[in-house]
Each structure stands twice: as structure tokens, then as C-alpha cells.
Design a protein around this motif. Structure first.
Motif, mmCIF file in Angstrom:
data_model
loop_
_atom_site.group_PDB
_atom_site.id
_atom_site.type_symbol
_atom_site.label_atom_id
_atom_site.label_comp_id
_atom_site.label_asym_id
_atom_site.label_seq_id
_atom_site.Cartn_x
_atom_site.Cartn_y
_atom_site.Cartn_z
ATOM 1 N N GLY A 1 0.817 -1.199 0.000
ATOM 2 C CA GLY A 1 0.000 0.000 0.000
ATOM 3 C C GLY A 1 0.856 1.255 0.000
ATOM 4 O O GLY A 1 2.003 1.255 0.463
ATOM 5 N N SER A 2 0.296 2.336 -0.505
ATOM 6 C CA SER A 2 1.045 3.580 -0.655
ATOM 7 C C SER A 2 1.493 4.157 0.686
ATOM 8 O O SER A 2 0.726 4.216 1.652
ATOM 9 C CB SER A 2 0.179 4.611 -1.382
ATOM 10 O OG SER A 2 0.799 5.879 -1.366
ATOM 11 N N ILE B 1 -2.685 -5.804 7.119
ATOM 12 C CA ILE B 1 -2.045 -4.675 7.792
ATOM 13 C C ILE B 1 -0.817 -5.188 8.525
ATOM 14 O O ILE B 1 -0.855 -6.232 9.181
ATOM 15 C CB ILE B 1 -3.022 -3.956 8.746
ATOM 16 C CG1 ILE B 1 -2.363 -2.702 9.333
ATOM 17 C CG2 ILE B 1 -3.542 -4.881 9.840
ATOM 18 C CD1 ILE B 1 -3.339 -1.784 10.058
ATOM 19 N N GLU B 2 0.278 -4.454 8.376
ATOM 20 C CA GLU B 2 1.546 -4.871 8.971
ATOM 21 C C GLU B 2 2.031 -3.829 9.975
ATOM 22 O O GLU B 2 2.749 -2.895 9.618
ATOM 23 C CB GLU B 2 2.612 -5.082 7.893
ATOM 24 C CG GLU B 2 3.928 -5.587 8.466
ATOM 25 C CD GLU B 2 5.011 -5.758 7.416
ATOM 26 O OE1 GLU B 2 6.095 -6.255 7.780
ATOM 27 O OE2 GLU B 2 4.782 -5.395 6.249
ATOM 28 N N TRP C 1 -0.740 -3.139 3.848
ATOM 29 C CA TRP C 1 -0.599 -1.784 4.378
ATOM 30 C C TRP C 1 0.405 -1.833 5.525
ATOM 31 O O TRP C 1 0.072 -2.187 6.649
ATOM 32 C CB TRP C 1 -1.956 -1.252 4.842
ATOM 33 C CG TRP C 1 -2.964 -1.219 3.734
ATOM 34 C CD1 TRP C 1 -3.897 -2.173 3.438
ATOM 35 C CD2 TRP C 1 -3.116 -0.193 2.750
ATOM 36 N NE1 TRP C 1 -4.627 -1.805 2.338
ATOM 37 C CE2 TRP C 1 -4.172 -0.589 1.886
ATOM 38 C CE3 TRP C 1 -2.471 1.027 2.511
ATOM 39 C CZ2 TRP C 1 -4.591 0.187 0.811
ATOM 40 C CZ3 TRP C 1 -2.894 1.801 1.439
ATOM 41 C CH2 TRP C 1 -3.937 1.381 0.608
ATOM 42 N N GLN C 2 1.656 -1.499 5.199
ATOM 43 C CA GLN C 2 2.746 -1.570 6.173
ATOM 44 C C GLN C 2 2.861 -0.241 6.919
ATOM 45 O O GLN C 2 3.078 0.810 6.317
ATOM 46 C CB GLN C 2 4.062 -1.885 5.462
ATOM 47 C CG GLN C 2 5.241 -2.065 6.394
ATOM 48 C CD GLN C 2 6.535 -2.249 5.624
ATOM 49 O OE1 GLN C 2 7.092 -1.292 5.092
ATOM 50 N NE2 GLN C 2 7.006 -3.487 5.545
ATOM 51 N N GLY D 1 -12.275 -7.763 8.600
ATOM 52 C CA GLY D 1 -11.922 -8.702 7.541
ATOM 53 C C GLY D 1 -10.541 -8.459 6.977
ATOM 54 O O GLY D 1 -10.272 -8.760 5.809
ATOM 55 N N VAL D 2 -9.648 -7.925 7.804
ATOM 56 C CA VAL D 2 -8.284 -7.597 7.387
ATOM 57 C C VAL D 2 -7.313 -8.543 8.087
ATOM 58 O O VAL D 2 -7.409 -8.756 9.301
ATOM 59 C CB VAL D 2 -7.943 -6.132 7.735
ATOM 60 C CG1 VAL D 2 -6.474 -5.825 7.461
ATOM 61 C CG2 VAL D 2 -8.843 -5.188 6.939
ATOM 62 N N ALA D 3 -6.385 -9.114 7.335
ATOM 63 C CA ALA D 3 -5.392 -10.017 7.915
ATOM 64 C C ALA D 3 -4.287 -9.216 8.594
ATOM 65 O O ALA D 3 -3.886 -8.155 8.111
ATOM 66 C CB ALA D 3 -4.791 -10.902 6.829
#
Length: 257
Positions: free
Chosen positions: A75-76, A145-146, A112-113, A165-167
Motif C-alpha cells: 500500500g502507498s 495490515i503490517e 498496508w505496512q 476482515g483484514v489479515a
């Protein structure tokens, strides 16, 4: 319930040391993605974190690899490197609308880091997760998401991610906090401890342990993505190939196999 697909890869495909130990000598640089696509089953694109890509670029990537291959996208940074993630709505929309749907079925998850200095704030994270669309122009979008700060190792965070619903990225790193939770709709693992002295990046017993974890995650139908990203990056392709071999019969196999 049928098993989920397991895909194994690396980060990107352009890396000078791989021209000495992975790509055949003399292979044209323009053929590197095709070669990687024939020998691995996924890659994580880092370039999308830094700049928008053209729809034609995504289409070209799509047409270069087999149908079973997947592109995960970072992700941006314009979305994630900000003081208040809840204010990222416009940037998220721009990222999603850049043409990534051209990847079609070859589109994998979006990672998304977060910055390693970003601390867990329940209201902020809940608002950010709500900004991530489930689809765009008829193409399903899956998000991971990281977090990289230890404050995210909190049941409240895992609950928010699950509800959205996000890993949560399963991370193994020498530099940042590790997260092992894998309770999301799919599993996204980033393995960052390749060693230069190991021909396969990780010693065989550790690869066998990761293979067992991947099988366990996939047995209830969840898709699994595992990327060898950092550490001795020159060993990443060998590590990915070794893990694919360890998962023979359980993982998606490269098109050449």
C-alpha cells in the motif's frame, strides 16, 4: 472444507544479486518477471508503496505470468506514513483507483505496512480499517495490515482487524516487532531472516517448520501467502523454492513444474 491455496514468493523481481544465483546467465532483464513467474507462485511489489503505476503497467505484469501467479501490492506510503491514519481516505481511494484492477485474478492482497514508530490507537486504527474498500470496479480487494511497533500486540487490535476482515501480517524480523497472529480471512507471512551462509536462506528444519505452519493455516480453507523479503535477500529465491518443494502436494506449484 477444502484446503486453501498456498503461494510462496519473494519481494519484486529486479535485484542484481539474483542475476548471479537465480536467473540464468544472459537472461534479458525484460524476461526476469516471466522467469520468476515460472519458478515461484507470488511476489510482493514494493514499488507501489512509493509511486502510482499506470493501468497499462499492471496489464503488462498480468500478461507476463501464469494465471496461477499472484501479485501482492504494498500500500502507498502516502496512506500509511502520516500522523493520523484516519485521514488517509483520499489517498486510499487514489491508490485503489490507479488501475490495479487490471491485474484481475492475478491480484493478490494489498499489504498496508505501518511505520515502525506508529503506536496502536484503537480509534485511529478502526477508522483506517474502515477506509479499505472490499472491492473496486467489480474486483474483490483483500487487505493485510503490517504493524511494526510492539504496542499492536494487543487483543483489541486483533479484534479490530478480524472484525474488518483484514489479515494481520505474520512477521519474522530482526529489526521490528514480530507478530504471529493468523486469525484473519487469509494469511500473509513476511519472512525476513534469510542467512547468507545458508544456501536456502533458512536451514531445512526451519523451512520444515514453516511448511507445517502453512499447512495448518490452509487446512480450514484460508489462502496462504508467504514471502521471503529481507535479511540476506540474495537467498530469497532459493528459500522460496525450498519451501515450495517442502510443501509439494499442498502448495500451488510453479507453472514450469
Amino acid at each position: 472444507m477444502s484446503k486453501g491455496a498456498i503461494r510462496i514468493g519473494v519481494g519484486g523481481w529486479v535485484y542484481q544479486p539474483w542475476r548471479d544465483n537465480f536467473y540464468p546467465a544472459g537472461l534479458a532483464h525484460t524476461r526476469e518477471l516471466a522467469y520468476l513467474g515460472a519458478h515461484l507462485t507470488a511476489t510482493e511489489i514494493n514499488a507501489t508503496a512509493y509511486r502510482l503505476q499506470k493501468p497499462a503497467t499492471f496489464a503488462k505484469w498480468r500478461d507476463t505470468v501464469p494465471g496461477s501467479f499472484r501479485f501482492a501490492l504494498k500500500g502507498s506510503n502516502y496512506c500509511t506514513n502520516r500522523k493520523n491514519l484516519a485521514e488517509a481516505g483520499e489517498s486510499v481511494a487514489k491508490f485503489v483507483g490507479q488501475g490495479l484492477v487490471e491485474l484481475g485474478e492475478r491480484l493478490g492482497p494489498i499489504n498496508w505496512q505501518l511505520r515502525d514508530t506508529k503506536r496502536f490507537d484503537p480509534d485511529e486504527i478502526e477508522a483506517f480499517l474502515a477506509l479499505l474498500p472490499k472491492s473496486h470496479e467489480g474486483v474483490t480487494l483483500r487487505h493485510a495490515i503490517e504493524p511494526r511497533h510492539e504496542s499492536f500486540d494487543d487483543p483489541a487490535f486483533y479484534a479490530l482487524a478480524k472484525a474488518a476482515g483484514v489479515a494481520v501480517v505474520v512477521s519474522e524480523s530482526e529489526k521490528f516487532a514480530d507478530f504471529a497472529a493468523a486469525d484473519g480471512p487469509f494469511v500473509y507471512a513476511r519472512l525476513q531472516r534469510c542467512r547468507p551462509e545458508e544456501a536456502t536462506g533458512y536451514p531445512p528444519p526451519e523451512l520444515a517448520a514453516w511448511a507445517d505452519r502453512a499447512r495448518g493455516w490452509a487446512k480450514n480453507g484460508r489462502e496462504v501467502y508467504a514471502f521471503f523479503i529481507a535479511g540476506a535477500k540474495e537467498r530469497a529465491p532459493a528459500a522460496a523454492q525450498a519451501l515450495i518443494a517442502a510443501l509439494a502436494g499442498d502448495a500451488v506449484q510453479p507453472a514450469e513444474c
